[in-house]
Write a protein that holds these residues in place. Structure first.
Motif, PDB file in Angstrom:
ATOM      1  N   GLY A 143       0.823  -1.196   0.000  1.00 17.02           N
ATOM      2  CA  GLY A 143       0.000   0.000   0.000  1.00 17.02           C
ATOM      3  C   GLY A 143       0.861   1.251   0.000  1.00 17.02           C
ATOM      4  O   GLY A 143       2.092   1.174   0.138  1.00 17.02           O
ATOM      5  N   ARG A 144       0.234   2.387  -0.131  1.00 14.47           N
ATOM      6  CA  ARG A 144       0.965   3.655  -0.178  1.00 14.47           C
ATOM      7  C   ARG A 144       1.799   3.902   1.082  1.00 14.47           C
ATOM      8  O   ARG A 144       2.853   4.558   1.030  1.00 14.47           O
ATOM      9  CB  ARG A 144      -0.019   4.815  -0.346  1.00 14.47           C
ATOM     10  N   GLU A 145       1.333   3.387   2.226  1.00 11.05           N
ATOM     11  CA  GLU A 145       1.987   3.675   3.496  1.00 11.05           C
ATOM     12  C   GLU A 145       3.074   2.672   3.872  1.00 11.05           C
ATOM     13  O   GLU A 145       3.645   2.748   4.952  1.00 11.05           O
ATOM     14  CB  GLU A 145       0.938   3.727   4.617  1.00 11.05           C
ATOM     15  N   ALA A 146       3.361   1.745   3.003  1.00 14.92           N
ATOM     16  CA  ALA A 146       4.417   0.764   3.293  1.00 14.92           C
ATOM     17  C   ALA A 146       5.748   1.489   3.474  1.00 14.92           C
ATOM     18  O   ALA A 146       6.081   2.413   2.727  1.00 14.92           O
ATOM     19  CB  ALA A 146       4.513  -0.255   2.173  1.00 14.92           C
ATOM     20  N   SER A 147       6.513   1.072   4.474  1.00 14.50           N
ATOM     21  CA  SER A 147       7.780   1.741   4.765  1.00 14.50           C
ATOM     22  C   SER A 147       8.907   1.218   3.882  1.00 14.50           C
ATOM     23  O   SER A 147       8.818   0.129   3.308  1.00 14.50           O
ATOM     24  CB  SER A 147       8.156   1.519   6.229  1.00 14.50           C
ATOM     25  N   TYR A 148       9.966   2.006   3.813  1.00 13.02           N
ATOM     26  CA  TYR A 148      11.143   1.637   3.009  1.00 13.02           C
ATOM     27  C   TYR A 148      11.649   0.249   3.418  1.00 13.02           C
ATOM     28  O   TYR A 148      11.864  -0.614   2.573  1.00 13.02           O
ATOM     29  CB  TYR A 148      12.235   2.683   3.207  1.00 13.02           C
ATOM     30  N   LYS A 149      11.843   0.044   4.716  1.00 20.21           N
ATOM     31  CA  LYS A 149      12.400  -1.222   5.187  1.00 20.21           C
ATOM     32  C   LYS A 149      11.454  -2.380   4.910  1.00 20.21           C
ATOM     33  O   LYS A 149      11.884  -3.476   4.550  1.00 20.21           O
ATOM     34  CB  LYS A 149      12.706  -1.138   6.685  1.00 20.21           C
TER      35      LYS A 149
ATOM     36  N   TRP B 280      10.402 -12.428  -1.176  1.00 25.22           N
ATOM     37  CA  TRP B 280       9.734 -12.963  -2.360  1.00 25.22           C
ATOM     38  C   TRP B 280      10.655 -13.057  -3.576  1.00 25.22           C
ATOM     39  O   TRP B 280      10.249 -13.529  -4.626  1.00 25.22           O
ATOM     40  CB  TRP B 280       8.515 -12.110  -2.700  1.00 25.22           C
ATOM     41  N   LYS B 281      11.890 -12.561  -3.411  1.00 18.34           N
ATOM     42  CA  LYS B 281      12.887 -12.605  -4.494  1.00 18.34           C
ATOM     43  C   LYS B 281      12.355 -11.935  -5.769  1.00 18.34           C
ATOM     44  O   LYS B 281      12.370 -12.513  -6.861  1.00 18.34           O
ATOM     45  CB  LYS B 281      13.315 -14.046  -4.781  1.00 18.34           C
ATOM     46  N   VAL B 282      11.872 -10.697  -5.613  1.00 18.81           N
ATOM     47  CA  VAL B 282      11.380  -9.912  -6.741  1.00 18.81           C
ATOM     48  C   VAL B 282      12.132  -8.594  -6.790  1.00 18.81           C
ATOM     49  O   VAL B 282      12.696  -8.139  -5.790  1.00 18.81           O
ATOM     50  CB  VAL B 282       9.862  -9.646  -6.642  1.00 18.81           C
ATOM     51  N   SER B 283      12.138  -7.976  -7.952  1.00 18.54           N
ATOM     52  CA  SER B 283      12.874  -6.729  -8.136  1.00 18.54           C
ATOM     53  C   SER B 283      11.971  -5.498  -8.119  1.00 18.54           C
ATOM     54  O   SER B 283      12.461  -4.374  -8.197  1.00 18.54           O
ATOM     55  CB  SER B 283      13.641  -6.773  -9.471  1.00 18.54           C
ATOM     56  N   ALA B 284      10.664  -5.711  -8.006  1.00 17.42           N
ATOM     57  CA  ALA B 284       9.720  -4.597  -7.970  1.00 17.42           C
ATOM     58  C   ALA B 284       8.395  -5.083  -7.409  1.00 17.42           C
ATOM     59  O   ALA B 284       8.045  -6.265  -7.526  1.00 17.42           O
ATOM     60  CB  ALA B 284       9.517  -4.017  -9.368  1.00 17.42           C
ATOM     61  N   VAL B 285       7.647  -4.148  -6.781  1.00 10.32           N
ATOM     62  CA  VAL B 285       6.331  -4.490  -6.242  1.00 10.32           C
ATOM     63  C   VAL B 285       5.334  -3.398  -6.616  1.00 10.32           C
ATOM     64  O   VAL B 285       5.648  -2.209  -6.554  1.00 10.32           O
ATOM     65  CB  VAL B 285       6.364  -4.648  -4.704  1.00 10.32           C
ATOM     66  N   PRO B 286       4.127  -3.784  -7.033  1.00  8.53           N
ATOM     67  CA  PRO B 286       3.101  -2.785  -7.336  1.00  8.53           C
ATOM     68  C   PRO B 286       2.560  -2.152  -6.059  1.00  8.53           C
ATOM     69  O   PRO B 286       2.513  -2.792  -5.007  1.00  8.53           O
ATOM     70  CB  PRO B 286       2.025  -3.591  -8.066  1.00  8.53           C
ATOM     71  N   VAL B 287       2.151  -0.891  -6.184  1.00  9.24           N
ATOM     72  CA  VAL B 287       1.555  -0.167  -5.070  1.00  9.24           C
ATOM     73  C   VAL B 287       0.050  -0.065  -5.336  1.00  9.24           C
ATOM     74  O   VAL B 287      -0.366   0.373  -6.412  1.00  9.24           O
ATOM     75  CB  VAL B 287       2.160   1.242  -4.923  1.00  9.24           C
ATOM     76  N   LEU B 288      -0.758  -0.487  -4.350  1.00 11.30           N
ATOM     77  CA  LEU B 288      -2.202  -0.541  -4.533  1.00 11.30           C
ATOM     78  C   LEU B 288      -2.909   0.455  -3.625  1.00 11.30           C
ATOM     79  O   LEU B 288      -2.400   0.824  -2.562  1.00 11.30           O
ATOM     80  CB  LEU B 288      -2.729  -1.942  -4.219  1.00 11.30           C
TER      81      LEU B 288
ATOM     82  N   VAL C 271       7.132   0.288  -7.027  1.00 14.48           N
ATOM     83  CA  VAL C 271       8.421   0.556  -6.396  1.00 14.48           C
ATOM     84  C   VAL C 271       9.384  -0.534  -6.847  1.00 14.48           C
ATOM     85  O   VAL C 271       9.128  -1.720  -6.638  1.00 14.48           O
ATOM     86  CB  VAL C 271       8.323   0.570  -4.857  1.00 14.48           C
ATOM     87  N   SER C 272      10.466  -0.119  -7.474  1.00 10.56           N
ATOM     88  CA  SER C 272      11.463  -1.072  -7.959  1.00 10.56           C
ATOM     89  C   SER C 272      12.780  -0.874  -7.213  1.00 10.56           C
ATOM     90  O   SER C 272      12.938   0.075  -6.436  1.00 10.56           O
ATOM     91  CB  SER C 272      11.699  -0.867  -9.455  1.00 10.56           C
TER      92      SER C 272
ATOM     93  N   ALA D 235       6.164   4.196   0.515  1.00 10.30           N
ATOM     94  CA  ALA D 235       5.957   3.744  -0.856  1.00 10.30           C
ATOM     95  C   ALA D 235       5.448   4.866  -1.755  1.00 10.30           C
ATOM     96  O   ALA D 235       5.879   5.003  -2.905  1.00 10.30           O
ATOM     97  CB  ALA D 235       4.989   2.568  -0.883  1.00 10.30           C
ATOM     98  N   GLU D 236       4.525   5.685  -1.257  1.00  3.67           N
ATOM     99  CA  GLU D 236       3.956   6.748  -2.082  1.00  3.67           C
ATOM    100  C   GLU D 236       4.997   7.788  -2.477  1.00  3.67           C
ATOM    101  O   GLU D 236       4.830   8.489  -3.469  1.00  3.67           O
ATOM    102  CB  GLU D 236       2.783   7.412  -1.381  1.00  3.67           C
ATOM    103  N   GLU D 237       6.083   7.900  -1.703  1.00  2.89           N
ATOM    104  CA  GLU D 237       7.164   8.822  -2.023  1.00  2.89           C
ATOM    105  C   GLU D 237       8.191   8.185  -2.951  1.00  2.89           C
ATOM    106  O   GLU D 237       8.871   8.867  -3.720  1.00  2.89           O
ATOM    107  CB  GLU D 237       7.865   9.268  -0.736  1.00  2.89           C
ATOM    108  N   LEU D 238       8.292   6.882  -2.872  1.00  2.51           N
ATOM    109  CA  LEU D 238       9.297   6.143  -3.636  1.00  2.51           C
ATOM    110  C   LEU D 238       8.813   5.696  -5.006  1.00  2.51           C
ATOM    111  O   LEU D 238       9.599   5.590  -5.944  1.00  2.51           O
ATOM    112  CB  LEU D 238       9.720   4.894  -2.856  1.00  2.51           C
ATOM    113  N   MET D 239       7.516   5.448  -5.114  1.00  3.32           N
ATOM    114  CA  MET D 239       6.993   4.777  -6.311  1.00  3.32           C
ATOM    115  C   MET D 239       7.116   5.601  -7.579  1.00  3.32           C
ATOM    116  O   MET D 239       7.097   6.834  -7.559  1.00  3.32           O
ATOM    117  CB  MET D 239       5.531   4.388  -6.104  1.00  3.32           C
ATOM    118  N   SER D 240       7.218   4.874  -8.695  1.00  2.00           N
ATOM    119  CA  SER D 240       7.125   5.469 -10.021  1.00  2.00           C
ATOM    120  C   SER D 240       5.656   5.402 -10.427  1.00  2.00           C
ATOM    121  O   SER D 240       5.038   4.340 -10.379  1.00  2.00           O
ATOM    122  CB  SER D 240       7.981   4.686 -11.020  1.00  2.00           C
ATOM    123  N   SER D 241       5.100   6.544 -10.781  1.00  2.00           N
ATOM    124  CA  SER D 241       3.676   6.610 -11.096  1.00  2.00           C
ATOM    125  C   SER D 241       3.453   7.563 -12.266  1.00  2.00           C
ATOM    126  O   SER D 241       4.148   8.587 -12.381  1.00  2.00           O
ATOM    127  CB  SER D 241       2.905   7.105  -9.873  1.00  2.00           C
ATOM    128  N   PRO D 242       2.521   7.226 -13.188  1.00  4.96           N
ATOM    129  CA  PRO D 242       1.661   6.043 -13.174  1.00  4.96           C
ATOM    130  C   PRO D 242       2.448   4.779 -13.492  1.00  4.96           C
ATOM    131  O   PRO D 242       3.511   4.839 -14.122  1.00  4.96           O
ATOM    132  CB  PRO D 242       0.635   6.343 -14.268  1.00  4.96           C
TER     133      PRO D 242
END
Length: 212
Positions: free
Chosen positions: A20-26, A35-43, A53-54, A86-93
């Motif tokens: 979510g938007r409020e997820a923290s950096y850590k 999860w061994k992924v290089s990016a996660v969608p923000v919902l 966020v990649s 997350a909302e500060e870090l994410m690439s959007s749209p």
């Protein structure tokens, strides 16, 4: 030319980790590691994708630790060094793809946008899964026998009816041998065969002359 047989929904990962938007950096770093992924969608809301966020969005915190940007194009990147949510870090749209899109379309989007993973969304922008580069390569796991049957039915039957052309498929490499009076068909055949998902290469040895 055969219609695309494989779509994003055939190869994507249906269970996708998201934040979510409020997820923290850590928290984001921990999820990516787990999860061994290089990016996660923000919902937001009930699952609408609003950004991604990649690893590239997270790296400025380390890249600009104790230093300031020296080039004009580093200013925006460096601004993420102080981001903690997350909302500060994410690439959007977010750069997304629909589940009914051909696999080739997803590959083109990844190449052009220089991303490794794409959120898969429906018409309302709701997350249905994630497709990665490794997912797109699954089409090359198709057995040679399956490729041969599809090429016979969807390519040769249509373009060379009544012509006895020898077809062989080995490790995804398709070879055509035999007589072919209309040489104008050679590039058409090669293009149609390459359009079959899972084909690695095409070799045209028609009328004893290497034609591709």
């Amino acid at each position: 030319m055969p219609a695309p047989r494989y779509t994003v929904s055939d190869v994507m990962t249906h269970t996708a980790v998201a934040i979510g938007r409020e997820a923290s950096y850590k928290e984001i770093v921990e999820l990516m590691h787990e999860w061994k992924v290089s990016a996660v969608p923000v919902l937001e809301g009930e699952g609408r994708v609003v950004g991604v966020v990649s690893e590239a969005d997270l790296l400025p915190k380390e890249e600009f630790r104790g230093t300031d940007p020296t080039l004009p194009d580093q200013v925006e990147e460096a601004s993420k060094a102080g981001a903690v949510l997350a909302e500060e870090l994410m690439s959007s749209p977010a750069i997304t793809v629909h589940p009914d899109a051909p696999v080739a379309e997803a590959a083109r989007i990844m190449a052009r946008k220089h991303v490794k993973r794409l959120p898969v969304v429906n018409a309302l922008g709701m997350l249905e899964g994630v497709v990665s580069r490794s997912d797109l390569l699954k089409v090359f796991l198709r057995p040679d026998e399956e490729l041969e049957e599809e090429i016979r039915q969807s390519v040769l039957t249509e373009l060379t009816p009544g012509v006895n052309v020898d077809l062989a498929v080995e490790d995804g490499v398709v070879t055509l041998r035999g007589p072919l009076r209309d040489r104008a068909l050679v590039p058409l055949l090669a293009r149609a065969i390459r359009a079959v998902e899972g084909v690695v290469d095409v070799r045209m040895e028609l009328e004893g002359t290497l034609a591709a």
